[in-house]
Scaffold this active site. Structure first.
Site, PDB file in Angstrom:
ATOM      1  N   ASP A   6      58.082   1.323  68.221  1.00 10.64           N
ATOM      2  CA  ASP A   6      57.031   2.261  67.823  1.00 10.64           C
ATOM      3  C   ASP A   6      57.592   3.444  67.052  1.00 10.64           C
ATOM      4  O   ASP A   6      56.875   4.095  66.294  1.00 10.64           O
ATOM      5  CB  ASP A   6      56.295   2.778  69.063  1.00 10.64           C
ATOM      6  CG  ASP A   6      54.988   2.045  69.305  1.00 10.64           C
ATOM      7  OD1 ASP A   6      54.390   1.562  68.330  1.00 10.64           O
ATOM      8  OD2 ASP A   6      54.570   1.951  70.473  1.00 10.64           O
ATOM      9  N   ARG A  36      57.042  -5.241  72.058  1.00 10.47           N
ATOM     10  CA  ARG A  36      56.816  -3.847  71.671  1.00 10.47           C
ATOM     11  C   ARG A  36      57.713  -2.952  72.527  1.00 10.47           C
ATOM     12  O   ARG A  36      57.661  -2.995  73.761  1.00 10.47           O
ATOM     13  CB  ARG A  36      55.355  -3.457  71.892  1.00 10.47           C
ATOM     14  CG  ARG A  36      55.080  -1.989  71.558  1.00 10.47           C
ATOM     15  CD  ARG A  36      53.810  -1.500  72.224  1.00 10.47           C
ATOM     16  NE  ARG A  36      53.592  -0.084  71.965  1.00 10.47           N
ATOM     17  CZ  ARG A  36      52.786   0.687  72.686  1.00 10.47           C
ATOM     18  NH1 ARG A  36      52.132   0.179  73.720  1.00 10.47           N
ATOM     19  NH2 ARG A  36      52.638   1.958  72.381  1.00 10.47           N
ATOM     20  N   GLY A  53      46.755   6.883  74.673  1.00  9.47           N
ATOM     21  CA  GLY A  53      47.680   7.768  73.982  1.00  9.47           C
ATOM     22  C   GLY A  53      47.119   8.076  72.608  1.00  9.47           C
ATOM     23  O   GLY A  53      46.497   7.220  71.977  1.00  9.47           O
TER      24      GLY A  53
END
Length: 397
Positions: free
Chosen positions: A153, A96, A215
């Site tokens: 992302d 990621r 987040g």
């Protein structure tokens, strides 16, 4: 005979998660996970075998120093990965990566040029990108013949129209890449596919997804694609978060630096580490702590969060031209029913009502049958999206 697997890496400032996914020719199949939490102070290794249905935890030795915590955590993870070599053949590592900038709209195989580009983006994601890149370097050294795959992302939001990406700044800055990128794209990608599988009518409509973790961001989906999101160039923008400020008047930043004597690095640390729920409450950045507190500042922080959630939902509804469903996901969305209740109740103006029993049971539908549209709670699975991304690269050869 060994089985081919992809190993996923999701590395953060205080945790490191690995997933083991068997390549079956169809969707990658999860067979196990390794995770280390509590970095750097109290590192605990959790190991889960999905085939045997077992899970165990081990408290790891304290690191030699805080600076050594992440390298030592990676060392523990490599020991476990080496230990499965007799059962599995690792075909790829899927990582990621929080920020991919303007150039990456799909997973890519990592080489030296890609690493150079991703390192240059570290100032735009200082709390994430350095931690994302560290395992890549270590895995390239330890497993030099195994491909490393980056999944971004930001990539999911590259479908947004140009107007949604622009800032009202001099054109040259936009041309140089100062744009709204958006984040949590792996999570939104999973939810879009989950809707397509389980709620196809909703997937073809107008959906607002709220990723509620440490987040926080919201995303407007139309026909399964991102057309707007609340985060921007960095993961500071949009909703208030655990320790990040969310949307703020840029004049505040100028005032702190030019008139109050703060350095740029002090303001950066404040906005990333000392603001959000932590800043407003002066107690904690964890929603569960605030819900359990009878302090008025804790209540104000929760109200502030709820207010901005409602405000952002309204803005995204306007962008979509209406809404056919709302999805809550992420850790807070999955595990804190009291927060889900507050957020749904705050949207009563949209013609929806909370089903208290359904919410207590975890959904997936949280609203009553006579609501104008459903609010769903759907757990996300970023690791599966990582595994799919790597499998796709391997299939291309």
């Amino acid at each position: 005979m060994t089985q081919d697997v992809v190993i996923t890496f999701n590395a953060g400032s205080s945790s490191l998660r690995c997933g083991v996914f068997r390549l079956t020719g169809a969707d990658p199949e999860p067979v196990g996970t390794f995770g280390i939490r509590g970095i750097p102070d109290r590192m605990v290794l959790t190991r889960r075998d999905m085939q045997a249905g077992t899970q165990d935890e081990t408290t790891l030795p304290a690191p030699q120093s805080p600076e050594r915590a992440h390298p030592e955590a990676l060392g523990h993870m490599i020991e476990r990965l080496d230990g499965i070599a007799g059962t599995y053949t690792i075909r790829a590592f899927a990582h990621r990566i929080v920020h991919g900038g303007a150039d990456y709209a799909h997973p890519v195989r990592i080489d030296d040029d890609v690493m150079t580009h991703l390192k240059a983006l570290e100032p735009l994601a200082p709390s994430h990108q350095p931690h994302n890149l560290r395992p890549i370097r270590r895995m390239r050294d330890h497993y030099p013949d195994v491909p490393q795959i980056a999944c971004f992302d930001t990539a999911f939001h590259r479908t947004q129209p140009r107007l949604a990406q622009l800032f009202a700044l001099p054109r040259a800055l936009g041309d140089a890449g100062i744009l709204r990128y958006g984040f949590h794209g792996l999570s939104y990608d999973y939810i879009a596919h989950r809707l397509e599988r389980d709620y196809p009518d909703l997937a073809r409509g107008r959906v607002i997804v709220a990723h509620l973790g440490h987040g926080v961001s919201l995303c407007a989906l139309k026909d399964g694609q991102s057309i707007a999101t609340t985060m921007g160039l960095t993961a500071l923008d949009g909703m208030p978060m655990g320790q990040r400020c969310g949307t703020i008047d840029p004049g505040v930043v100028l005032h702190l630096i030019m008139d109050r004597g703060y350095s740029a690095s002090e303001v950066r640390d404040m906005l990333y580490e000392e603001s959000g729920l932590m800043g407003v409450s002066d107690i904690s950045g964890e929603m569960n702590d605030l819900l359990a507190s009878d302090d008025l500042h804790a209540a104000e922080a929760i109200d502030y969060f709820t207010y901005h959630f409602t405000r952002n939902v309204g803005a995204l509804q306007a962008t979509l031209g209406g809404v056919d469903a709302i999805v809550l996901t992420g850790g807070m969305g999955k595990y804190i029913p009291a927060l889900r209740a507050r957020l749904v109740d705050a949207l009563a103006w949209m013609g929806i009502a909370l089903d208290r029993d359904a919410n207590a049971a975890g959904g997936p539908v949280l609203t009553t049958q006579d609501s104008r549209f459903p609010v769903l709670m759907l757990p996300t699975d970023e690791e599966l999206i990582l595994a799919r991304g790597a499998a796709g690269i391997l299939d291309k050869g």
